[in-house]
Design a protein around this motif. Structure first.
Motif, short mmCIF file in Angstrom:
data_model
loop_
_atom_site.label_atom_id
_atom_site.label_comp_id
_atom_site.label_asym_id
_atom_site.label_seq_id
_atom_site.Cartn_x
_atom_site.Cartn_y
_atom_site.Cartn_z
N GLU A 47 0.85 -1.18 0.00
CA GLU A 47 0.00 0.00 0.00
C GLU A 47 0.89 1.24 0.00
N ASP A 75 -3.34 5.47 -0.39
CA ASP A 75 -4.31 4.42 -0.07
C ASP A 75 -4.88 4.63 1.33
N ARG A 76 -4.03 5.06 2.23
CA ARG A 76 -4.44 5.37 3.61
C ARG A 76 -3.65 6.58 4.08
N THR A 119 -9.53 2.53 4.12
CA THR A 119 -9.11 2.60 2.72
C THR A 119 -9.70 3.84 2.05
N ASP A 169 -6.19 -0.32 -9.91
CA ASP A 169 -5.38 -1.25 -9.13
C ASP A 169 -4.01 -1.47 -9.76
N ARG A 172 -1.92 1.73 -9.32
CA ARG A 172 -1.41 1.80 -7.94
C ARG A 172 -0.20 0.90 -7.78
N ARG A 176 3.64 2.31 -7.03
CA ARG A 176 4.36 1.87 -5.83
C ARG A 176 5.70 1.24 -6.19
#
Length: 202
Positions: A47, A75-76, A119, A169, A172, A176
């Motif tokens: 994440e 994401d958080r 989330t 998705d 992301r 990352r």
């Protein structure tokens, strides 16, 4: 209690949590939105998690603007704040933000999780794509056979194509991965990291 005191406490906790995980990177003062704002700490693994620090010496004046930018890409998000800020912040920040209390404790700082981060329901693909440097984004498009027509284009045009091409998705995941392998922290365990910054120019 200074910002540095809280930062050291958060950094120490994150290193303990991830010290055996070679796939985790902890980045300090990470620039987003082309460097328009910097999050105090970011954790990048499965994440993308931001930590914003507000010590007792800080105010919350900039927090609403910071939050709107963080909400587009992380994401958080966790707010780590002195107790005097928390009542106001809990009412103002999205319900999915985590809340962590920071208070002085015998010369150090004690952290207490008051609300776990949920989330993010509204990540913006274009803003996420804009975190990448031009060559990083173009390399992803090449692998997807989607670089035609933008190969000589601007960074903005390439980011827009990337946001249109990949599912959220997959975007992301690709972002990352790029962030984790940038610069001097490549393959360094979190316990060996000091002050590292993800650059915002390319």
């Amino acid at each position: 209690m200074r910002d540095l005191d809280v930062r050291l406490a958060v950094r120490s906790r994150l290193r303990r949590e991830h010290q055996d995980d070679m796939d985790t990177r902890v980045v300090e003062e990470m620039g987003i939105w082309n460097g328009a704002v910097r999050v105090d700490l970011a954790v990048i693994n499965g994440e993308f998690v931001g930590y914003e620090i507000k010590s007792a010496r800080d105010t919350l004046a900039r927090l609403p603007n910071q939050a709107s930018l963080y909400n587009a890409v992380f994401d958080r998000v966790n707010l780590v704040a002195a107790e005097k800020h928390l009542d106001h912040a809990i009412g103002e920040m999205p319900e999915w933000w985590g809340m962590i209390s920071a208070r002085s404790d015998g010369g150090g700082v004690r952290l207490e999780v008051l609300r776990l981060a949920g989330t993010n329901p509204a990540i913006e693909p274009l803003q996420l794509a804009r975190l990448l440097w031009r060559d990083e984004a173009l390399a992803i498009l090449d692998r997807c056979d989607a670089a035609r027509g933008v190969r000589s284009g601007t960074r903005e045009k390439i980011a827009a194509r990337l946001a249109e091409t990949l599912s959220l998705d997959e975007l992301r995941r690709q972002v990352r991965q790029c962030l984790k392998v940038r610069g001097s922290w490549l393959r360094e365990p979190v316990s060996n990291q000091r002050h590292v910054t993800v650059g915002s120019e390319a």
